[in-house]
Design an enzyme around this catalytic site. Structure first.
Site, PDB file in Angstrom:
ATOM      1  N   HIS A 116      22.014 105.582  53.597  1.00  0.00           N
ATOM      2  CA  HIS A 116      21.063 105.090  54.592  1.00  0.00           C
ATOM      3  C   HIS A 116      21.747 105.074  55.954  1.00  0.00           C
ATOM      4  O   HIS A 116      22.898 104.652  56.076  1.00  0.00           O
ATOM      5  CB  HIS A 116      20.595 103.685  54.186  1.00  0.00           C
ATOM      6  CG  HIS A 116      19.755 103.035  55.233  1.00  0.00           C
ATOM      7  ND1 HIS A 116      18.710 103.680  55.865  1.00  0.00           N
ATOM      8  CD2 HIS A 116      19.807 101.788  55.785  1.00  0.00           C
ATOM      9  CE1 HIS A 116      18.166 102.866  56.738  1.00  0.00           C
ATOM     10  NE2 HIS A 116      18.806 101.716  56.719  1.00  0.00           N
ATOM     11  N   CYS A 154      14.077  99.300  54.433  1.00  0.00           N
ATOM     12  CA  CYS A 154      14.822 100.565  54.519  1.00  0.00           C
ATOM     13  C   CYS A 154      14.997 101.237  53.163  1.00  0.00           C
ATOM     14  O   CYS A 154      15.262 102.432  53.082  1.00  0.00           O
ATOM     15  CB  CYS A 154      16.181 100.340  55.170  1.00  0.00           C
ATOM     16  SG  CYS A 154      16.060  99.683  56.836  1.00  0.00           S
ATOM     17  N   ASN A 171      18.490 104.164  63.233  1.00  0.00           N
ATOM     18  CA  ASN A 171      18.064 103.766  61.886  1.00  0.00           C
ATOM     19  C   ASN A 171      16.547 103.960  61.776  1.00  0.00           C
ATOM     20  O   ASN A 171      15.782 103.226  62.400  1.00  0.00           O
ATOM     21  CB  ASN A 171      18.457 102.300  61.668  1.00  0.00           C
ATOM     22  CG  ASN A 171      18.051 101.770  60.301  1.00  0.00           C
ATOM     23  OD1 ASN A 171      17.321 102.420  59.560  1.00  0.00           O
ATOM     24  ND2 ASN A 171      18.523 100.578  59.976  1.00  0.00           N
TER      25      ASN A 171
HETATM   26  N1  COA Z   1      24.859  95.424  73.739  1.00  0.00           N
HETATM   27  C1  COA Z   1      25.875  94.653  74.134  1.00  0.00           C
HETATM   28  N2  COA Z   1      26.255  93.549  73.498  1.00  0.00           N
HETATM   29  C2  COA Z   1      25.573  93.205  72.395  1.00  0.00           C
HETATM   30  C3  COA Z   1      24.495  93.964  71.920  1.00  0.00           C
HETATM   31  C4  COA Z   1      24.144  95.111  72.639  1.00  0.00           C
HETATM   32  N3  COA Z   1      23.140  95.912  72.260  1.00  0.00           N
HETATM   33  N4  COA Z   1      24.012  93.382  70.798  1.00  0.00           N
HETATM   34  C5  COA Z   1      24.769  92.291  70.572  1.00  0.00           C
HETATM   35  N5  COA Z   1      25.701  92.184  71.545  1.00  0.00           N
HETATM   36  C6  COA Z   1      26.720  91.159  71.682  1.00  0.00           C
HETATM   37  C7  COA Z   1      26.367  89.857  71.018  1.00  0.00           C
HETATM   38  O1  COA Z   1      25.533  89.087  71.837  1.00  0.00           O
HETATM   39  C8  COA Z   1      27.732  89.225  70.825  1.00  0.00           C
HETATM   40  O2  COA Z   1      28.130  88.654  72.039  1.00  0.00           O
HETATM   41  P1  COA Z   1      28.933  87.267  72.060  1.00  0.00           P
HETATM   42  O3  COA Z   1      30.224  87.562  71.348  1.00  0.00           O
HETATM   43  O4  COA Z   1      29.089  87.019  73.513  1.00  0.00           O
HETATM   44  O5  COA Z   1      28.067  86.293  71.347  1.00  0.00           O
HETATM   45  C9  COA Z   1      28.638  90.435  70.567  1.00  0.00           C
HETATM   46  O6  COA Z   1      27.913  91.580  71.037  1.00  0.00           O
HETATM   47  C10 COA Z   1      29.003  90.611  69.106  1.00  0.00           C
HETATM   48  O7  COA Z   1      27.814  90.490  68.334  1.00  0.00           O
HETATM   49  P2  COA Z   1      27.825  90.715  66.789  1.00  0.00           P
HETATM   50  O8  COA Z   1      26.421  90.618  66.274  1.00  0.00           O
HETATM   51  O9  COA Z   1      28.863  89.847  66.143  1.00  0.00           O
HETATM   52  O10 COA Z   1      28.343  92.229  66.741  1.00  0.00           O
HETATM   53  P3  COA Z   1      28.650  93.132  65.509  1.00  0.00           P
HETATM   54  O11 COA Z   1      29.974  93.716  65.635  1.00  0.00           O
HETATM   55  O12 COA Z   1      28.280  92.454  64.216  1.00  0.00           O
HETATM   56  O13 COA Z   1      27.627  94.327  65.712  1.00  0.00           O
HETATM   57  C11 COA Z   1      25.510  95.046  64.849  1.00  0.00           C
HETATM   58  C12 COA Z   1      26.244  94.064  65.756  1.00  0.00           C
HETATM   59  C13 COA Z   1      24.045  94.704  64.877  1.00  0.00           C
HETATM   60  C14 COA Z   1      25.718  96.459  65.395  1.00  0.00           C
HETATM   61  C15 COA Z   1      26.084  94.945  63.436  1.00  0.00           C
HETATM   62  O14 COA Z   1      26.144  93.601  63.019  1.00  0.00           O
HETATM   63  C16 COA Z   1      25.278  95.700  62.453  1.00  0.00           C
HETATM   64  O15 COA Z   1      25.175  96.905  62.528  1.00  0.00           O
HETATM   65  N6  COA Z   1      24.726  95.004  61.443  1.00  0.00           N
HETATM   66  C17 COA Z   1      23.933  95.626  60.423  1.00  0.00           C
HETATM   67  C18 COA Z   1      22.651  95.946  61.046  1.00  0.00           C
HETATM   68  C19 COA Z   1      21.861  96.907  60.277  1.00  0.00           C
HETATM   69  O16 COA Z   1      22.146  98.069  60.305  1.00  0.00           O
HETATM   70  N7  COA Z   1      20.847  96.426  59.610  1.00  0.00           N
HETATM   71  C20 COA Z   1      19.940  97.215  58.923  1.00  0.00           C
HETATM   72  C21 COA Z   1      20.428  97.379  57.531  1.00  0.00           C
HETATM   73  S1  COA Z   1      19.221  98.242  56.726  1.00  0.00           S
END
Ligand code: COA
Length: 326
Positions: A253, A113, A283
């Protein structure tokens, strides 16, 4: 020493829109979960035969037209992409040929990214050093081709698109005032596309197991991204004796609205000073900041003379910041 000024910008997004409601029919997710956790409402998806250079070229044409620069005047093309047309030649070489930039050297910046910010930093150094005068810096991505569409934790986050900027050498004091890039390869496995390279070559098994697709540990990535983006933004401001009050707009970003809001909080800046369009595009990796910059200019949110801070984070990990007087 010449300064690198932004002479023109452009963007290109595929027409096809994939909404959160469409995704509800593909994986176990909900519009509410995606909006609450990320801010994303829809994203653009390129056709299955569309490559990164196909998106880069129309974005670059718009940037060249906005700058009033002919293709032959361009002496360097840098394409930030982690979804290149192929391993080699570089996507930048395909762009060079398609645009008719017959006098340009061309190579890719592979920094996930952060690829476009890395490209801007390299272009700035070349312009400051006098080696190049007119540089096209493009971010172009087709992440839809490297997503696992059965993995709800990643497939809802990304979209396709391209943004481009023409940088020109100038004897004014405007343009790029700070260009900082960083990396930490020790955390590569938190966000990567492990299969298909020389370490894990394409085999029928690798394809069947979808190991060529993007894999991410979302919550660890989230926390590191917030810290590194805030640090990089602070460094760019400090280097130039600039305070948050001097910045007209921060263009971060576009990964997740919660990341953007957390960075704003760490910097002590109001969220309204941060541009976001991830609601429409998700993204778009290396393309996200140049697309956002082009939209911010078009919407009149920033104009000539304004101070703009751009800050990025991506796989690698890689991160960085740009401070620009437009
Ligand atoms: N829909 C519904 N539930 C989802 C899901 C989706 N699309 N994706 C994940 N979940 C669930 C998980 O399975 C988890 O369930 P569980 O508690 O039963 O295990 C729950 O949601 C929480 O997951 P978690 O990964 O802890 O959520 P989060 O609050 O961290 O949000 C992201 C997930 C990916 C949105 C977040 O971590 C994020 O944005 N991270 C950075 C990602 C990014 O932008 N990366 C690129 C950087 S350049």
């Amino acid at each position: 020493m010449p300064h690198a000024i932004i002479a023109g910008t452009g963007r290109y997004l595929p027409d096809n829109i994939l909404t959160n409601h469409d995704l509800e029919k593909m994986v176990q997710t909900s519009n509410q979960w995606i909006v609450e956790r990320t801010g994303i409402q829809e994203r653009r998806i390129a056709g299955k035969d569309v490559s990164a250079s196909d998106l880069a070229v129309p974005a670059a044409k718009k940037a060249l037209a906005a700058a009033g620069v002919a293709p032959e005047e361009v002496d360097l093309i840098l394409v930030g992409t982690s979804t290149p047309d192929m391993f080699f030649p570089s996507t930048a070489c395909f762009v060079q040929a398609k645009l008719g930039c017959v006098n340009a050297a061309a190579f890719d910046m592979l920094a996930a990214c952060s690829g476009w910010v890395y490209g801007m930093s390299v272009a700035n150094a070349f312009i400051r050093g006098g080696q190049h005068k007119t540089v096209l810096v493009i971010g172009a991505e087709v992440y839809s081709h490297i997503l696992n569409w059965e993995d709800r934790a990643t497939c809802v986050l990304f979209g396709d698109g391209a943004g481009a900027v023409v940088l020109k050498a100038s004897d004014t004091a405007d343009g790029i005032l700070a260009a900082n890039i960083f990396s930490d390869g020790s955390k590569s496995e938190l966000l990567f596309a492990p299969g298909g390279g020389s370490r894990s070559r394409f085999t029928p098994e690798l394809v069947a197991e979808k190991r060529y697709t993007l894999a991410m540990v979302g919550n660890s990535t989230f926390k590191i991204a917030v810290k590194m983006m805030a640090d990089a933004a602070t460094k760019a401001m400090k280097e130039n004796n600039v305070t948050p009050a001097d910045i007209k707009l921060v263009i971060p970003h576009q990964a997740n609205l919660r990341i953007i809001n957390a960075v704003a909080k760490q910097l002590g800046m109001p969220e309204e000073h941060f541009f976001s369009n991830l609601q429409k595009y998700g993204n778009t990796a290396a393309a996200s900041i140049p697309i956002a910059l082009d939209e911010a200019l078009e919407q009149g949110l920033v104009a000539k003379g304004d101070l703009v801070l751009m800050v990025t984070f991506g796989g690698g990990f890689t991160w960085g910041s740009l401070l620009v007087r437009l």
